[in-house]
Design an enzyme around this catalytic site. Structure first.
Site, PDB file in Angstrom:
ATOM      1  N   LYS A 131       0.706  -1.608  -0.048  1.00  0.00           N
ATOM      2  CA  LYS A 131       0.071   0.022  -0.295  1.00  0.00           C
ATOM      3  C   LYS A 131       0.806   1.112  -0.009  1.00  0.00           C
ATOM      4  O   LYS A 131       2.571   1.051   0.572  1.00  0.00           O
ATOM      5  CB  LYS A 131      -0.701  -0.058   1.626  1.00  0.00           C
ATOM      6  CG  LYS A 131      -2.022  -1.321   1.423  1.00  0.00           C
ATOM      7  CD  LYS A 131      -3.174  -1.046   2.971  1.00  0.00           C
ATOM      8  CE  LYS A 131      -3.835  -2.020   2.575  1.00  0.00           C
ATOM      9  NZ  LYS A 131      -4.902  -1.471   1.407  1.00  0.00           N
ATOM     10  N   ARG A 143     -10.491 -11.489   2.087  1.00  0.00           N
ATOM     11  CA  ARG A 143     -11.295 -13.048   1.858  1.00  0.00           C
ATOM     12  C   ARG A 143     -10.913 -14.230   1.656  1.00  0.00           C
ATOM     13  O   ARG A 143     -11.167 -14.911   1.864  1.00  0.00           O
ATOM     14  CB  ARG A 143     -10.926 -12.285  -0.328  1.00  0.00           C
ATOM     15  CG  ARG A 143     -10.555 -11.865  -1.259  1.00  0.00           C
ATOM     16  CD  ARG A 143     -10.948 -10.837  -2.048  1.00  0.00           C
ATOM     17  NE  ARG A 143     -10.959  -9.905  -2.279  1.00  0.00           N
ATOM     18  CZ  ARG A 143     -11.122  -8.850  -3.020  1.00  0.00           C
ATOM     19  NH1 ARG A 143     -11.784  -9.128  -3.968  1.00  0.00           N
ATOM     20  NH2 ARG A 143     -11.709  -7.665  -2.464  1.00  0.00           N
TER      21      ARG A 143
HETATM   22  N1  BES Z   1      -7.617  -3.857   4.195  1.00  0.00           N
HETATM   23  C1  BES Z   1      -7.901  -3.842   3.402  1.00  0.00           C
HETATM   24  C2  BES Z   1      -9.609  -2.101   2.804  1.00  0.00           C
HETATM   25  C3  BES Z   1     -10.123  -1.671   3.757  1.00  0.00           C
HETATM   26  C4  BES Z   1      -8.708   0.017   3.128  1.00  0.00           C
HETATM   27  C5  BES Z   1     -10.083  -1.062   4.992  1.00  0.00           C
HETATM   28  C6  BES Z   1      -9.440   1.079   3.852  1.00  0.00           C
HETATM   29  C7  BES Z   1     -10.236  -0.310   5.471  1.00  0.00           C
HETATM   30  C8  BES Z   1     -10.384   0.859   4.598  1.00  0.00           C
HETATM   31  C9  BES Z   1      -8.275  -4.500   2.220  1.00  0.00           C
HETATM   32  O1  BES Z   1      -7.764  -5.323   2.302  1.00  0.00           O
HETATM   33  C10 BES Z   1      -7.713  -4.276   0.721  1.00  0.00           C
HETATM   34  O2  BES Z   1      -6.395  -3.590   1.301  1.00  0.00           O
HETATM   35  N2  BES Z   1      -8.008  -4.286   0.003  1.00  0.00           N
HETATM   36  C11 BES Z   1      -8.585  -3.705  -1.462  1.00  0.00           C
HETATM   37  C12 BES Z   1      -8.962  -4.521  -2.511  1.00  0.00           C
HETATM   38  C13 BES Z   1      -8.229  -4.734  -3.844  1.00  0.00           C
HETATM   39  C14 BES Z   1      -6.904  -5.002  -3.519  1.00  0.00           C
HETATM   40  C15 BES Z   1      -8.387  -5.822  -4.460  1.00  0.00           C
HETATM   41  C16 BES Z   1      -8.948  -2.368  -1.695  1.00  0.00           C
HETATM   42  O3  BES Z   1     -10.192  -2.551  -1.067  1.00  0.00           O
HETATM   43  O4  BES Z   1      -7.610  -1.446  -2.384  1.00  0.00           O
HETATM   44 MN    MN Z   2      -5.688  -5.598   2.047  1.00  0.00          MN
END
Ligand code: BES
Ligand code: MN
Ligand code: ZN
Length: 490
Positions: A266, A340
C-alpha cells in the site's frame, strides 16, 4: 480493558440538590411543565433554569442536545447541563441525551436527574458508550471519570433495565479497545490471549495454531501470513446458552492485525490506519463477550482468522496459486486482497465443523465499500432475504447504519482465472460486490449467510453520537439484538 463508568441509581431527592458538587444534568422540553427536581433547581437558581429553557438557544436544540448553565448562583455545582428531551423521546434521542452527558464527563461528580422519564435506562446506556476513552498509551495519568448517579423514581427497576445495557457496553468497549490497539501490541498472539482470557466468563475458547491450520488444508489463510513474524491463528469461541444440540448461529471475523498490502504494498499515506484491519474479528469478540456477560439463551459460535499481511522474503507473491480448505484453487493477483483469502478458509471451516443454522461474517474488506456508502453505512450482502431483513431491522433498531448491496452471476464471472479456479480480485468496478462474490464461493448452497463490509464504519476520524473519534464498535449492538430477537424472544 477499558471499563464503562459505573452508574449508581438512586431515588429522587430534591433536598440534596443545593449542596450537590460537580455537574448536574436535567431533562426539559420547551412548552411543557418542568419536572419537580428541575423546578426545585429553578427556585434555587432564582429562575435561571427556566430562563434557559425559555431561551432561543434552547428552542434551537434538537431532542438529545443540551446547553450548559455555568457556575449558577444558588448552587454548589459548577454547571447545570440542560438536556432537551421530550417525555415521548425515542430510544435514539434518549441515548443521544445520555451521550451529551457522557461527553462532558470529567473527574467531578455528575448527577443526572431523570426522575420518572421512561427512557432513563437508555440515557444511562448512551452516557456509558460516549464516555469511552482509549488511554493505555498516554503516559499522563488518565483523566478520572465519574462518579455518576442517576436519580430516578424506581431505581431497582431502572438498574435492572440498565444491566442488560451494561453487558452490551462492555462488549462494545472490548471491540473498541481491540480496534484502537496498535499492531506492535495487538499481535496475533496478544489477540488470541485476550480472547482466551474470556474463558473466565464461561466461553469455550480454542486456539488453532499454524500446524493445525496446515493439517486442515487452510492454504488460502496461511498464504496471507507467510511474510509475518507473528503466527497465523484461528480462534474459536463458543457460547452455548441455548437448547442442547441446537445448531449454533455462526459469526466469522476478518482479523488482519496489520495490512501493509504485502508485496502489492500500500502507499505510505494513511497506512497506519490498517491497524484496524482486524475490525471484523473485533466485533465478533465483542458480541461473544456481551453474550457471555448477559448469559444469553442462545448457541453462538464466533470464529476469527488472525493473520498479519507483511512483505518479506517468505511472503506470498502476486501470481501465486494457493489451495483453500474447500479444495478450490485461487490465483493471488493482488496480495492486498487478503481478507477474502482469510475468510474463505474460516467460513468453510465454520460450516464443516459446526453446521450452523446461519452465518454472518464481518470484515474491513474493501476500500470500494467506502466509495459506495461513505462512513455512514456498512455494506450488507446476502444470499437470504429473511436473514438479511432480520439483520437490517436489528441494525435500524439500534441506530447502526446498514445498507444492502446487490450480488449476481455477472459479478461472480469477473473472478474467472486463466490458470486456477478463481482469482482473488475482480477489477476496480463494483469492488465491494466482487469481494462478496468471492466469499459466496465458500458458502454452501443452502446456508443462510450475510456478509458485512465494515471498512467504512469500524473506525471514524471524527466524533460520532455514541463514540469519540477512533473505533466505533459498529455492529455489536445490532448483532446482539439480532440474537436476542431470533433466539431469545425478547
Ligand atoms: N483492508 C483493506 C480494505 C480497507 C481499506 C479497509 C480502507 C479499511 C479502509 C483490504 O484488505 C484491501 O486492501 N482491499 C483492497 C482490495 C483490492 C486490492 C482489490 C482495496 O480495497 O483496495
Ligand atoms: Mn488489503
Ligand atoms: Zn485488509
Amino acid at each position: 480493558m477499558t471499563q464503562p463508568v459505573p452508574i449508581k441509581f438512586c431515588e429522587s431527592d430534591a433536598d440534596s440538590l443545593a449542596a450537590q458538587p460537580g455537574r448536574i444534568a436535567v431533562l426539559a422540553d420547551a412548552g411543557t411543565t418542568l419536572p419537580p427536581l428541575v423546578r426545585k433547581l429553578d427556585k434555587l437558581t432564582r429562575g435561571a433554569v427556566s430562563r434557559a429553557v425559555g431561551s432561543d438557544a434552547f428552542d434551537k436544540l434538537k431532542p438529545g442536545e443540551s446547553l450548559d448553565l455555568a457556575f449558577p448562583a444558588g448552587l454548589a455545582a459548577d454547571a447545570v447541563q440542560i438536556l432537551r428531551l421530550p417525555r415521548k423521546a425515542t430510544q435514539d434521542q434518549a441515548r443521544k441525551a445520555g451521550a451529551a452527558v457522557g461527553r462532558a464527563l470529567s473527574g467531578v461528580e455528575t448527577l443526572v436527574c431523570a426522575e420518572n422519564h421512561p427512557r432513563a435506562a437508555d440515557i444511562a446506556f448512551g452516557l456509558a458508550l460516549r464516555a469511552y476513552d482509549f488511554t493505555p498509551h498516554k503516559t499522563a495519568p488518565p483523566k478520572p471519570v465519574g462518579p455518576v448517579t442517576l436519580m430516578v423514581s424506581a431505581p431497582e427497576q431502572v438498574a435492572a433495565a440498565a444491566g442488560a445495557g451494561a453487558a452490551v457496553a462492555e462488549g462494545v468497549f472490548f471491540t473498541r479497545d481491540l480496534v484502537n490497539e496498535p499492531a506492535n501490541v495487538l499481535t496475533t498472539d496478544d489477540f488470541a490471549a485476550r480472547l482466551a482470557a474470556m474463558q473466565e466468563l464461561g466461553l469455550e475458547v480454542e486456539i488453532l495454531e499454524e500446524d493445525a491450520l496446515r493439517a486442515l488444508g487452510m492454504g488460502a489463510l496461511l498464504g496471507v501470513g507467510m511474510g509475518s513474524e507473528t503466527p497465523s491463528k484461528v480462534v474459536v469461541m463458543q457460547w452455548n446458552g441455548g437448547p442442547e444440540g441446537e445448531a449454533p448461529f455462526a459469526l466469522v471475523g476478518k482479523g488482519v492485525v496489520f495490512d501493509t498490502g504485502g508485496i502489492s504494498i500500500k502507499p505510505a499515506g494513511g497506512m497506519e490506519e490498517m491497524t484496524m484491519d482486524m475490525g471484523g474479528a473485533g466485533v465478533v469478540a465483542g458480541v461473544m463477550r456481551t453474550l457471555a456477560l448477559r448469559k444469553a439463551r442462545a448457541n453462538v459460535v464466533g470464529l476469527v482468522g488472525l493473520v498479519e499481511n507483511m512483505p518479506d522474503g517468505r511472503a506470498q507473491r502476486p501470481g501465486d496459486v494457493v489451495k483453500s480448505m474447500k479444495g478450490d484453487t485461487i490465483e493471488v493477483i493482488n496480495t492486498d486482497a487478503e481478507g477474502r483469502l482469510v475468510l474463505a478458509d474460516v467460513l468453510w471451516y465454520a460450516q464443516e465443523r459446526f453446521k450452523p443454522s446461519a452465518m454472518i461474517d464481518l470484515a474491513t474488506l474493501t476500500g470500494a465499500v467506502i466509495v459506495a456508502l461513505g462512513h455512514e453505512n456498512t455494506g450488507v450482502f446476502s444470499n437470504d432475504d429473511a436473514l438479511c431483513d432480520a439483520f437490517l431491522s436489528a441494525a435500524k433498531a439500534e441506530g447502526e447504519g446498514a445498507w444492502r448491496l446487490p450480488m449476481g452471476e455477472a459479478y461472480d464471472a469477473k473472478l474467472k482465472s486463466r490458470i486456477a479456479d478463481m482469482m482473488n480480485v475482480g477489477g476496480r468496478d463494483g469492488g465491494a460486490i466482487t469481494a462478496a462474490q468471492f466469499l459466496a464461493r465458500f458458502v454452501k448452497p443452502d446456508m443462510p449467510w450475510c456478509h458485512l463490509d465494515i471498512a467504512g464504519t469500524a473506525l471514524l476520524k471524527a466524533d460520532s453520537t455514541l463514540a469519540p473519534k477512533g473505533a466505533t464498535g459498529w455492529g455489536v449492538m445490532a448483532l446482539d439484538r439480532l440474537i436476542r430477537d431470533r433466539f431469545e424472544g425478547k
